[in-house]
Design a protein around this motif. Structure first.
Motif, PDB file in Angstrom:
ATOM      1  N   THR A   2      33.297  -0.612  82.160  1.00 37.17           N
ATOM      2  CA  THR A   2      33.104   0.420  83.167  1.00 37.17           C
ATOM      3  C   THR A   2      32.574   1.681  82.502  1.00 37.17           C
ATOM      4  OG1 THR A   2      34.893  -0.468  84.535  1.00 37.17           O
ATOM      5  CG2 THR A   2      34.223   1.812  84.946  1.00 37.17           C
ATOM      6  N   PRO A   3      31.281   1.955  82.606  1.00 34.75           N
ATOM      7  CA  PRO A   3      30.743   3.163  81.982  1.00 34.75           C
ATOM      8  C   PRO A   3      31.241   4.417  82.698  1.00 34.75           C
ATOM      9  CG  PRO A   3      29.069   2.123  83.335  1.00 34.75           C
ATOM     10  CD  PRO A   3      30.235   1.182  83.297  1.00 34.75           C
ATOM     11  N   GLN A   4      31.324   5.506  81.952  1.00 39.00           N
ATOM     12  CA  GLN A   4      31.623   6.802  82.544  1.00 39.00           C
ATOM     13  C   GLN A   4      30.312   7.406  83.046  1.00 39.00           C
ATOM     14  OE1 GLN A   4      33.700   9.121  79.606  1.00 39.00           O
ATOM     15  NE2 GLN A   4      35.351   7.636  79.391  1.00 39.00           N
ATOM     16  N   VAL A   5      30.297   7.863  84.280  1.00 36.08           N
ATOM     17  CA  VAL A   5      29.066   8.352  84.906  1.00 36.08           C
ATOM     18  C   VAL A   5      29.272   9.788  85.371  1.00 36.08           C
ATOM     19  CG1 VAL A   5      27.382   7.999  86.744  1.00 36.08           C
ATOM     20  CG2 VAL A   5      28.498   6.019  85.677  1.00 36.08           C
ATOM     21  N   ASP A 156      29.725  -2.273  85.197  1.00 33.90           N
ATOM     22  CA  ASP A 156      29.963  -2.475  86.631  1.00 33.90           C
ATOM     23  C   ASP A 156      29.183  -1.483  87.491  1.00 33.90           C
ATOM     24  OD1 ASP A 156      31.286  -0.064  86.257  1.00 33.90           O
ATOM     25  OD2 ASP A 156      33.047  -0.649  87.437  1.00 33.90           O
ATOM     26  N   ALA A 157      28.142  -0.868  86.914  1.00 38.91           N
ATOM     27  CA  ALA A 157      27.370   0.143  87.636  1.00 38.91           C
ATOM     28  C   ALA A 157      25.899  -0.255  87.703  1.00 38.91           C
ATOM     29  CB  ALA A 157      27.516   1.501  86.962  1.00 38.91           C
ATOM     30  N   ALA A 158      25.278  -0.011  88.848  1.00 41.03           N
ATOM     31  CA  ALA A 158      23.851  -0.281  89.022  1.00 41.03           C
ATOM     32  C   ALA A 158      23.163   1.003  89.470  1.00 41.03           C
ATOM     33  CB  ALA A 158      23.631  -1.384  90.049  1.00 41.03           C
ATOM     34  N   ALA A 193      22.998  -9.347  95.393  1.00 45.33           N
ATOM     35  CA  ALA A 193      23.583 -10.546  94.785  1.00 45.33           C
ATOM     36  C   ALA A 193      24.576 -10.201  93.673  1.00 45.33           C
ATOM     37  CB  ALA A 193      22.481 -11.443  94.232  1.00 45.33           C
ATOM     38  N   LEU A 194      24.624  -8.937  93.261  1.00 46.74           N
ATOM     39  CA  LEU A 194      25.613  -8.511  92.272  1.00 46.74           C
ATOM     40  C   LEU A 194      27.001  -8.565  92.900  1.00 46.74           C
ATOM     41  CD1 LEU A 194      23.661  -5.410  90.880  1.00 46.74           C
ATOM     42  CD2 LEU A 194      24.017  -7.585  89.685  1.00 46.74           C
TER      43      LEU A 194
END
Length: 287
Positions: A2-5, A156-158, A193-194
Motif C-alpha cells: 500500500t503506497p503512501q499517496v 493497491d493504487a491505480a 478488471a483490477l
C-alpha cells in the motif's frame, strides 16, 4: 503493498498531482505535475511545483520518477523543473510518438522537432514495470482520451490520469486528435478488471452537481457500481453514443495550445530564438 499517496490540487486547472511513496523507504514518484501559466500575459510560475518540492524535501524523500499519465491538454507539465531540483527520470507512454507526429504537424514544428520520444527518459508500453524503491509499478496502456494515455498501478493504487473521473462525473472526453470513445471503453475495462478494493486516483476533479467538495480518490468497486458513464454494466454501444454526443458539445480546454506544445516536449519550452526569447504558436482553425 500500500503506497503512501499525497495529493496536491491545482485550483486553476482542476488538476490533481501526486507524490507516491514507498512505505518501506524514502523513494517516491511524482505524477502529473503542474507548471503554472497565465494565458493572458504568457508568464509561467512555479508555485504549484514548489509546493510539491517543499513537501518532498521536508519529508526527506528521494524522487526516482517524474511520471506523466499522458500529454495533458489543460495544463503545462513541471516535470523538467522538478527533475532539475530533485532528480528522477521522466516517463510517459511510448505512443507519445503518435502524439508528437500529430501535433508536430498542427504546430508546423519542422524537422528540428524530434518525434521519437527522445525528450523523455523512459517510454512505457503495456506490461512494463518499474521500481519506486522496493515498490513495483505496473503499466497499463489505456488510450482513448489520447493515444499515449497510461494507468500506473502501484501496489493497491491505480493512477488513471484523465481516463476516469470520480464516479459522479464520469469519463474522459475522446474528441482530441487520436481519441476514440470505443478505444476508451475498452481501456476502462482493463482498469475495472483490477480488484474491487484497488484505490483509484483521478487526474482532475470538477465537483459534480450536488457535491460541495473536490475529491480525487475512489475504488474500482465504486466505479463499477456508480460511474455515471460506464457503471452498472453499460454496453459499448450505449457508452460510445453518449460519449460522442457529449463530446460534440464541449469547448476546447483554455490552455490546450500552450499545453500541447510544451508537454509533447516533456515539459520543455520550444527552442529560443537567436535573442534567447521563447515563443509559443497559435495555429488558426487547426483544432
Amino acid at each position: 503493498m500500500t503506497p503512501q499517496v499525497k495529493a496536491f490540487f491545482d485550483d486553476a486547472t482542476n488538476t490533481v498531482s501526486y507524490v507516491v511513496r514507498d512505505p518501506k523507504g524514502s523513494a517516491c514518484a511524482v505524477i502529473d505535475s503542474v507548471l503554472d501559466f497565465d494565458h493572458a500575459s504568457g508568464r509561467t510560475d512555479t508555485s504549484s511545483a514548489d509546493e510539491i518540492i517543499a513537501y518532498i524535501r521536508d519529508t526527506g524523500l528521494k524522487v526516482e520518477w517524474v511520471l506523466e499519465s499522458h500529454v495533458h491538454a489543460d495544463h503545462l507539465s513541471a516535470a523538467p523543473y522538478i527533475q532539475e531540483k530533485l532528480g528522477g527520470k521522466i516517463g510517459i507512454g511510448d505512443q507519445i510518438t503518435v502524439v508528437q507526429d500529430t501535433f508536430g504537424k498542427v504546430f508546423n514544428e519542422g524537422t528540428e522537432f524530434q518525434r521519437d520520444g527522445s525528450q523523455f527518459d523512459a517510454l512505457f508500453k503495456e506490461g512494463d514495470s518499474f521500481q519506486i524503491g522496493q515498490m513495483r509499478g505496473d503499466v497499463l496502456h489505456t488510450p482513448g482520451h489520447t493515444p499515449a494515455c497510461l494507468t500506473y498501478v502501484i501496489g493497491d493504487a491505480a493512477f488513471v490520469g484523465d481516463t476516469l473521473f470520480m464516479p459522479d462525473f464520469g469519463t474522459a472526453r475522446c474528441d482530441f486528435p487520436g481519441g476514440s470513445s470505443e478505444t476508451l471503453f475498452n481501456s476502462i475495462q482493463k482498469i475495472l478488471a483490477l480488484p474491487d478494493e484497488t484505490r483509484i486516483f483521478v487526474g482532475h476533479d470538477y465537483k459534480a452537481p450536488g457535491r460541495d467538495e473536490y475529491a480525487w480518490e475512489t475504488t474500482v468497486g465504486e466505479q463499477k457500481a456508480l460511474n455515471v458513464h460506464i457503471g452498472k454494466g453499460r454496453s459499448i454501444e450505449e457508452f460510445t453514443r453518449m460519449r460522442d454526443e457529449r463530446d460534440s458539445t464541449l469547448p476546447m480546454p483554455r490552455l490546450i495550445l500552450p499545453s500541447l506544445q510544451v508537454n509533447m516536449r516533456a515539459g520543455q519550452m520550444p527552442p529560443p530564438d537567436e535573442k534567447g526569447d521563447v515563443f509559443l504558436k497559435l495555429p488558426v482553425n487547426k483544432l
